[in-house]
Design a protein around this motif. Structure first.
Motif, mmCIF file in Angstrom:
data_model
loop_
_atom_site.group_PDB
_atom_site.id
_atom_site.type_symbol
_atom_site.label_atom_id
_atom_site.label_comp_id
_atom_site.label_asym_id
_atom_site.label_seq_id
_atom_site.Cartn_x
_atom_site.Cartn_y
_atom_site.Cartn_z
ATOM 1 N N LEU A 127 30.211 -2.385 35.218
ATOM 2 C CA LEU A 127 30.018 -1.041 35.282
ATOM 3 C C LEU A 127 30.855 -0.222 34.778
ATOM 4 C CD1 LEU A 127 28.786 -0.973 39.222
ATOM 5 C CD2 LEU A 127 27.345 -0.985 37.119
ATOM 6 N N GLY A 128 30.574 1.007 34.173
ATOM 7 C CA GLY A 128 31.537 2.025 33.679
ATOM 8 C C GLY A 128 32.489 2.585 34.604
ATOM 9 N N VAL A 129 33.626 2.460 34.271
ATOM 10 C CA VAL A 129 34.619 3.072 35.095
ATOM 11 C C VAL A 129 35.546 4.171 34.860
ATOM 12 C CG1 VAL A 129 34.879 0.832 36.662
ATOM 13 C CG2 VAL A 129 36.516 1.235 34.663
ATOM 14 N N TYR A 130 35.615 4.309 33.547
ATOM 15 C CA TYR A 130 36.336 5.481 32.969
ATOM 16 C C TYR A 130 35.782 5.762 31.675
ATOM 17 C CZ TYR A 130 40.086 8.887 33.166
ATOM 18 O OH TYR A 130 40.965 10.130 33.069
ATOM 19 N N ASN A 131 35.481 7.163 31.233
ATOM 20 C CA ASN A 131 35.166 7.406 29.951
ATOM 21 C C ASN A 131 36.415 8.199 28.910
ATOM 22 O OD1 ASN A 131 32.844 5.902 29.835
ATOM 23 N ND2 ASN A 131 31.861 7.639 30.854
ATOM 24 N N TYR A 132 36.855 7.976 27.902
ATOM 25 C CA TYR A 132 37.664 8.933 27.391
ATOM 26 C C TYR A 132 36.962 9.497 25.955
ATOM 27 C CZ TYR A 132 41.952 7.265 29.652
ATOM 28 O OH TYR A 132 42.723 7.185 30.595
ATOM 29 N N MET A 133 37.431 10.479 25.205
ATOM 30 C CA MET A 133 37.221 10.835 24.258
ATOM 31 C C MET A 133 38.377 11.234 23.375
ATOM 32 S SD MET A 133 34.396 13.782 23.225
ATOM 33 C CE MET A 133 33.284 12.911 24.149
ATOM 34 N N ILE A 134 38.255 10.586 22.059
ATOM 35 C CA ILE A 134 39.632 10.686 21.132
ATOM 36 C C ILE A 134 39.381 11.221 19.905
ATOM 37 C CG2 ILE A 134 41.194 8.971 19.977
ATOM 38 C CD1 ILE A 134 40.394 6.961 22.202
ATOM 39 N N TYR A 135 40.197 11.961 19.475
ATOM 40 C CA TYR A 135 39.865 12.570 18.291
ATOM 41 C C TYR A 135 40.816 12.267 17.115
ATOM 42 C CZ TYR A 135 39.632 16.294 14.510
ATOM 43 O OH TYR A 135 39.772 17.012 13.325
ATOM 44 N N GLN A 136 40.304 11.839 15.998
ATOM 45 C CA GLN A 136 41.363 11.233 14.898
ATOM 46 C C GLN A 136 41.205 12.087 13.837
ATOM 47 O OE1 GLN A 136 43.827 10.308 12.946
ATOM 48 N NE2 GLN A 136 43.631 8.189 13.798
ATOM 49 N N PRO A 137 42.242 13.096 13.234
ATOM 50 C CA PRO A 137 41.923 13.902 12.376
ATOM 51 C C PRO A 137 41.994 13.494 10.792
ATOM 52 C CG PRO A 137 44.099 13.869 13.034
ATOM 53 C CD PRO A 137 43.615 12.853 13.801
ATOM 54 N N THR A 138 42.129 12.154 10.443
ATOM 55 C CA THR A 138 42.570 11.838 9.206
ATOM 56 C C THR A 138 42.043 10.286 9.182
ATOM 57 O OG1 THR A 138 43.798 11.577 7.415
ATOM 58 C CG2 THR A 138 44.680 11.189 9.712
ATOM 59 N N GLY A 139 41.582 9.716 8.019
ATOM 60 C CA GLY A 139 41.276 8.481 7.880
ATOM 61 C C GLY A 139 42.281 7.896 6.726
ATOM 62 N N LYS A 140 43.594 8.508 6.815
ATOM 63 C CA LYS A 140 44.334 7.841 5.582
ATOM 64 C C LYS A 140 45.008 6.704 5.922
ATOM 65 C CE LYS A 140 48.365 10.521 7.345
ATOM 66 N NZ LYS A 140 49.349 11.515 7.060
ATOM 67 N N HIS A 141 45.034 6.325 7.358
ATOM 68 C CA HIS A 141 45.740 5.288 7.816
ATOM 69 C C HIS A 141 45.079 3.680 7.239
ATOM 70 C CE1 HIS A 141 48.434 7.815 10.038
ATOM 71 N NE2 HIS A 141 47.520 8.258 10.607
ATOM 72 N N GLY A 142 43.819 3.861 6.972
ATOM 73 C CA GLY A 142 43.045 2.504 6.298
ATOM 74 C C GLY A 142 42.261 2.005 7.264
ATOM 75 N N ASP A 143 41.630 0.881 6.661
ATOM 76 C CA ASP A 143 40.640 -0.145 7.570
ATOM 77 C C ASP A 143 41.528 -1.207 8.023
ATOM 78 O OD1 ASP A 143 38.418 -1.217 8.646
ATOM 79 O OD2 ASP A 143 38.018 -1.994 6.718
ATOM 80 N N ARG A 144 41.961 -1.195 9.095
ATOM 81 C CA ARG A 144 42.942 -2.216 9.812
ATOM 82 C C ARG A 144 42.161 -2.787 11.082
ATOM 83 N NH1 ARG A 144 48.515 -0.644 10.453
ATOM 84 N NH2 ARG A 144 47.707 1.422 11.326
ATOM 85 N N PRO A 145 41.322 -3.744 11.144
ATOM 86 C CA PRO A 145 40.824 -3.786 12.539
ATOM 87 C C PRO A 145 41.674 -5.070 13.250
ATOM 88 C CG PRO A 145 39.721 -5.160 10.635
ATOM 89 C CD PRO A 145 40.675 -4.150 10.205
ATOM 90 N N PHE A 146 41.413 -5.146 14.319
ATOM 91 C CA PHE A 146 42.143 -6.139 15.201
ATOM 92 C C PHE A 146 41.241 -7.469 15.064
ATOM 93 C CE2 PHE A 146 43.330 -1.984 17.428
ATOM 94 C CZ PHE A 146 44.595 -2.123 17.058
ATOM 95 N N PRO A 147 41.932 -8.395 15.616
ATOM 96 C CA PRO A 147 41.129 -9.792 15.936
ATOM 97 C C PRO A 147 39.960 -9.710 17.006
ATOM 98 C CG PRO A 147 43.348 -10.036 16.940
ATOM 99 C CD PRO A 147 43.371 -8.751 16.054
ATOM 100 N N LYS A 148 38.895 -10.316 16.510
ATOM 101 C CA LYS A 148 37.782 -10.470 17.729
ATOM 102 C C LYS A 148 38.320 -11.125 18.839
ATOM 103 C CE LYS A 148 33.153 -12.088 18.105
ATOM 104 N NZ LYS A 148 31.842 -12.887 17.520
ATOM 105 N N GLN A 149 38.032 -10.505 20.150
ATOM 106 C CA GLN A 149 38.427 -11.228 21.259
ATOM 107 C C GLN A 149 37.423 -11.848 22.129
ATOM 108 O OE1 GLN A 149 40.667 -7.405 22.399
ATOM 109 N NE2 GLN A 149 40.290 -7.045 20.233
#
Length: 233
Positions: free
Chosen positions: A119-141
């Motif tokens: 069940l959903g217990v908490y919702n956030y909203m996040i704003y990222q102003p730029t895409g300059k940091h690149g495509d850096r995914p984490f490992p699949k968990q």
């Protein structure tokens, strides 16, 4: 550093005004969850901040899963979320890859409740102003990872990595053996003096082809290994 106020000219998405969407949901207190960081469900990153870590207090045995999606691009971005557990806390490290707003949803299921419906217990909203940091995914968990494990390093592996000695260090409670499998090559990690803690070095200088999978395989009981993490290089 994250701020509480929207940058000038940034228009909030409609979802931010939906009554009851942001913040704690109906089961948050009943499940015994608590906020250790980020009590404001709106998080604005600055241009030099590629990621944010949100920390929750979670009762023992409670299962956790998370989802992150870009509102601007209408796509899930779960590969840019890393769940780690340390003591009574769950740490959610988020790297929004593109500019814009993201919804980040935390779901839980107590140990004494039958699944599989989280069940959903908490919702956030996040704003990222730029895409300059690149495509850096984490490992699949994989699901067993979310049961109290912690990744010290490497948080990510770059595409085409060819370093000779890449350090790995993980905390995996109840693990008997931990191996890092690169393609078909197995690399054992050594247990430290701390219970459940394993570390070692992995050689990536052998010319692995693009798209090679790097799997953290763990033996708990018996002779079978479970894959807990999976990188792609």
């Amino acid at each position: 550093m994250a701020t509480h106020n929207p940058p000038p000219g940034v228009v909030l998405p409609r979802l931010a005004f939906t009554e009851g969407y942001l913040g704690p949901q109906a089961k948050f207190e009943e499940y015994g969850l608590s906020l250790v960081s980020h009590s404001d469900p709106m998080i604005y990153l600055d241009e030099d901040q590629p990621e944010v870590e949100i920390i929750f207090g979670v009762p023992a045995g409670t299962r956790i899963t998370i989802k992150m999606a870009s509102l601007d691009h209408q796509k899930e971005c779960n590969e840019y979320c890393l769940i780690r557990a340390l003591g009574p806390n769950y740490l959610f490290l988020l790297r929004p890859p593109m500019p814009g707003f993201y919804k980040f949803q935390i779901h839980a299921l107590p140990a004494d409740e039958a699944g599989p419906q989280f069940l959903g217990v908490y919702n956030y909203m996040i704003y990222q102003p730029t895409g300059k940091h690149g495509d850096r995914p984490f490992p699949k968990q994989y699901p067993p990872w979310k049961d109290g494990c912690y990744l010290y390093e490497p948080i990510s592996l770059p595409k085409g990595v060819c370093a000779h000695n890449v350090p790995f260090k993980l905390l995996i409670p109840r693990a008997r053996d931990v191996q890092v499998k690169v393609g078909e090559d197995w690399n054992p990690l050594q247990q430290t003096s701390e219970p459940g803690e394993f570390e070692g070095f992995v050689n990536f200088s052998r010319g692995y082809p693009a798209g090679t999978k790097v799997k953290v395989n763990v033996k708990f009981v018996g002779n079978n290994y479970n894959t807990l993490l999976e990188y792609t290089i």
